[in-house]
Design a protein around this motif. Structure first.
Motif, PDB file in Angstrom:
ATOM      1  N   ASN A  20       2.566   1.649  -3.485  1.00 43.65           N
ATOM      2  CA  ASN A  20       1.632   1.972  -4.285  1.00 43.65           C
ATOM      3  C   ASN A  20       1.483   3.551  -4.317  1.00 43.65           C
ATOM      4  O   ASN A  20       1.462   4.326  -5.160  1.00 43.65           O
ATOM      5  N   SER A  21       1.294   4.179  -2.944  1.00 46.57           N
ATOM      6  CA  SER A  21       1.255   5.563  -2.721  1.00 46.57           C
ATOM      7  C   SER A  21       2.367   6.459  -3.442  1.00 46.57           C
ATOM      8  O   SER A  21       2.166   7.435  -3.983  1.00 46.57           O
ATOM      9  N   GLY A  50      -8.272   9.174  -1.507  1.00 44.06           N
ATOM     10  CA  GLY A  50      -7.373   8.031  -1.791  1.00 44.06           C
ATOM     11  C   GLY A  50      -8.058   6.707  -2.688  1.00 44.06           C
ATOM     12  O   GLY A  50      -7.124   6.044  -3.294  1.00 44.06           O
ATOM     13  N   ASN A  88       2.040   6.297  -7.172  1.00 42.17           N
ATOM     14  CA  ASN A  88       1.064   7.393  -7.492  1.00 42.17           C
ATOM     15  C   ASN A  88       1.516   8.680  -7.346  1.00 42.17           C
ATOM     16  O   ASN A  88       1.392   9.709  -8.357  1.00 42.17           O
ATOM     17  N   SER A  89       2.318   9.104  -6.575  1.00 33.87           N
ATOM     18  CA  SER A  89       2.927  10.532  -6.442  1.00 33.87           C
ATOM     19  C   SER A  89       4.155  10.791  -7.505  1.00 33.87           C
ATOM     20  O   SER A  89       4.284  11.978  -8.005  1.00 33.87           O
ATOM     21  N   ARG A 126       0.745  -1.181   0.004  1.00 39.18           N
ATOM     22  CA  ARG A 126      -0.040  -0.074   0.108  1.00 39.18           C
ATOM     23  C   ARG A 126       0.896   1.200   0.062  1.00 39.18           C
ATOM     24  O   ARG A 126       0.575   2.004  -0.875  1.00 39.18           O
ATOM     25  N   THR A 131      -1.529  11.382   2.184  1.00 36.57           N
ATOM     26  CA  THR A 131      -3.223  10.778   2.553  1.00 36.57           C
ATOM     27  C   THR A 131      -2.763   9.687   3.396  1.00 36.57           C
ATOM     28  O   THR A 131      -3.556   9.335   4.334  1.00 36.57           O
ATOM     29  N   LEU A 132      -1.808   8.660   2.897  1.00 33.33           N
ATOM     30  CA  LEU A 132      -1.713   7.405   3.666  1.00 33.33           C
ATOM     31  C   LEU A 132      -0.935   8.001   5.014  1.00 33.33           C
ATOM     32  O   LEU A 132      -1.727   7.575   6.277  1.00 33.33           O
ATOM     33  N   GLU A 157      -4.370   7.078  -3.917  1.00 41.57           N
ATOM     34  CA  GLU A 157      -3.488   7.324  -2.493  1.00 41.57           C
ATOM     35  C   GLU A 157      -2.363   7.742  -2.826  1.00 41.57           C
ATOM     36  O   GLU A 157      -1.538   7.368  -3.577  1.00 41.57           O
ATOM     37  N   VAL A 158      -1.926   8.671  -2.050  1.00 44.48           N
ATOM     38  CA  VAL A 158      -0.584   9.087  -2.347  1.00 44.48           C
ATOM     39  C   VAL A 158      -0.006   9.240  -0.738  1.00 44.48           C
ATOM     40  O   VAL A 158      -0.632   8.995   0.206  1.00 44.48           O
ATOM     41  N   PHE A 197      -7.638   2.524  -3.326  1.00 41.03           N
ATOM     42  CA  PHE A 197      -6.244   2.934  -2.994  1.00 41.03           C
ATOM     43  C   PHE A 197      -5.773   3.517  -4.367  1.00 41.03           C
ATOM     44  O   PHE A 197      -4.478   3.612  -4.415  1.00 41.03           O
TER      45      PHE A 197
END
Lengths: 288, 290
Positions: free
Chosen positions: B66-67, B238, B70-71, B63, B249-250, B245-246, B242
């Motif tokens: 993944n964030s 997010g 994304n960023s 998770r 936010t996580l 999600e970045v 997810f």
């Protein structure tokens, strides 16, 4: 060569014209993309649900439903949020101007050993994202019983606003001729009178720049506002709007009115001070 | 004279409050966060010191990874989509086209709006049933393209990037415009006399001389993307699954929803270090003389 150029002046002029028209069309289209969502917001803030959902979705309202605004202001608490935002922002701007101008002055004009080191340290502060301080600040504010007060926002906003403000003001102070202060001191002014009545008025443009910058960042801030305040009576517009959206989830008109109310002051300031706003954004970026 | 400007008490009054706030609110909390990041702690019971375990978890948890991905995608999109558009607009406007001031003013308006307003506005634009976008698509004869933009995995990330693009394109345009305007007109004139086309002049004269401001834009857009919070928090939270999600936010949910203060702090330290690292890299690869 010359013959080649002069051989087709008419044709190239025509091409130039067409190119210009296409370019203008592109710029206008882009302007529409940038501005139409806001106009659409203004439209649906004046519509009722049935018109938003089944009428002309994109167009202006048939009847201007101003009651959305009164509902947002009173039932949706937007008036409270608005007053809180104005108060928090005004105090923040005042404190940032006072503290940053005094310390920028001390750093650039007064003689002490650590002035350069202090400046370097403060410039470093411009790079710190507020994420870094979120949890420690939350704990400190909780221990000091400051959560759910306006100070929970004002203090961090001021602290995080200072580095950029000092940076901008310091470069202006450097441009003030030394003779001005010297003659003031000769005439018997103390350092405080010299600073507040002689030097500060000279850097007014820089103060306006800092004020605009501070306004935008504290008026729009969310992360601290959502963490440090959960009591409706202290909430500012950014968080307040979120809870209002939760309450009126299907009534777009009222939500739209709330969004418009939080946007209008910024737009008015921009239309009045458009040149200064643009210049202050450039000044804030060009830190080398 | 010197006496007035080197009075220790006055100097302390001038800088004292600023330094107090700066240390107390900006600087010390970073070190406190770094310390928290070494703890397993829920904020209530006694913390346990676990060394770098939070960081190990961060780089093995899908998770969190993944964030970060994304960023980085946001950063990439900012650099390769947003900045070229801004540059193009800036060059066109700086060339002295009719209506230059008007366009500059209009393009810049979204920059001033609060991200909460922008997120709410765009969630209405994207609304699957009554939103502006789907209505527009239907009206221009493309109803099959209409869909739930923020609600499905395939489109959510791209759809949540568009509002950022929309908001900041005017900001970078303004910076680049100022940069392009500062190029001496004589140089451009000289290139024209030498027979260079407008496009050639832009690429050989104007853009190279804009390097300092381009670097600022590059740093701002990358850093802005790496610490993006407001928009995602309000627009999608997010989700879905997810997909948007970045790290910030996580971090926020880790601290304030699941009460893992140590792990959340590790994420915040990661965000700071990541921002610093990218700033250094960009400065290194994009050296400017002034």
């Amino acid at each position: 060569m010359e013959a080649a150029i002069s051989g087709q002046p008419r044709k190239s002029k025509l091409f130039y014209r067409i190119g210009m028209i296409l370019l203008q069309a592109m710029l206008v289209l882009f302007a529409v993309v940038q501005i139409y969502p806001l106009i659409w917001l203004a439209f649906f803030s004046l519509k009722d649900n049935s018109e938003i959902f089944s009428g002309d979705v994109l167009g202006p309202p048939k009847q201007f439903l101003w009651s959305n605004y009164t509902k947002a202001l009173s039932d949706g608490n937007v008036l409270t949020y608005f007053i809180n935002s104005v108060w928090v922002t005004a105090v923040t701007i005042f404190l940032v101007l006072l503290l940053s101008s005094m310390s920028a002055y001390a750093i650039t004009r007064m003689k002490w050993r650590f002035s350069n080191a202090t400046m370097t340290l403060i410039l470093l502060g411009m790079m710190v994202p507020i994420h870094a301080a979120l949890l420690p600040l939350f704990m400190v504010l909780r221990n000091l019983k400051l959560l759910n007060t306006h100070w929970a926002l004002i203090i961090p906003y001021v602290a995080f606003g200072l580095p950029l403000a000092i940076f901008i003001l310091a470069s202006f102070f450097k441009g003030v001729p030394r003779e001005m202060e010297e003659s003031a001191v000769m005439d018997g002014c103390g350092i405080y009178r010299t600073f507040f009545f002689i030097v500060l008025p000279l850097v007014r443009p820089a103060l306006v720049t800092v004020a605009i910058f501070t306004f935008l960042s504290s008026w729009n801030e969310l992360m601290f506002a959502v963490t440090f305040i959960n009591d409706t009576i202290y909430q500012t517009l950014t968080v307040g709007i979120m809870s209002m959206v939760g309450t009126y989830i299907t009534q777009w008109g009222i939500i739209g009115a709330g969004l418009m109310i939080s946007t209008i002051p910024t737009i008015i300031i921009y239309l009045l001070l458009n040149k200064q706003v643009q210049e202050s954004m450039i000044a804030g970026a060009v830190k080398g | 004279m010197d006496k007035v400007f080197s009075n220790k008490r006055d100097i302390a009054i001038f800088v004292g409050p600023t330094l107090l706030l700066f240390f107390g609110i900006v600087l010390i909390p970073i070190f406190v966060s770094s310390y928290y990041s070494l703890l397993e702690w829920n904020g209530v019971t006694k913390p346990t010191f676990i060394g770098l375990d939070n960081y190990v978890e961060m780089f093995t948890d899908s998770r969190a990874l993944n964030s970060m991905k994304n960023s980085l995608l946001y950063a990439g999109a900012s650099v390769f989509i947003q900045l070229p558009i801004s540059l193009l607009l800036a060059l066109i406007l700086a060339s002295g086209i009719k209506g230059e001031g008007f366009y500059r003013t209009v393009y810049f308006i979204p920059v001033l709006l609060s991200t909460v307003v922008i997120a709410q506005l765009w969630s209405k634009i994207y609304n699957a049933d009554y939103g502006m976008l789907n209505t527009l698509l239907t009206n221009i004869g493309l109803p099959h393209l209409a869909q739930d933009w923020l609600g499905q995995r395939e489109t959510a990330l791209a759809a949540s990037f568009i509002p950022t693009l929309w908001q900041y394109v005017g900001y970078h345009m303004l910076l680049m415009y100022a940069g392009a305007k500062s190029v001496s007109p004589e140089l451009i004139e000289a290139a024209k006399i030498d027979g260079a086309s407008t496009i050639r002049t832009a690429f050989s004269i104007v853009i190279p001389l804009m390097k300092p401001i381009l670097k600022v834009s590059l740093v701002f857009s990358v850093i802005g993307a790496l610490k993006i919070f407001d928009l995602i928090y309000v627009l999608t939270g997010g989700g879905p699954f997810f997909t948007t999600e970045v790290p910030s936010t996580l971090m926020y949910t880790t601290i304030f929803d699941t009460y893992r203060y140590g792990y959340g702090s590790a994420l915040s330290v990661f965000i700071i270090l990541e921002c610093l690292l990218f700033t250094v890299i960009i400065n290194k690869f994009f050296k400017t003389d002034y």
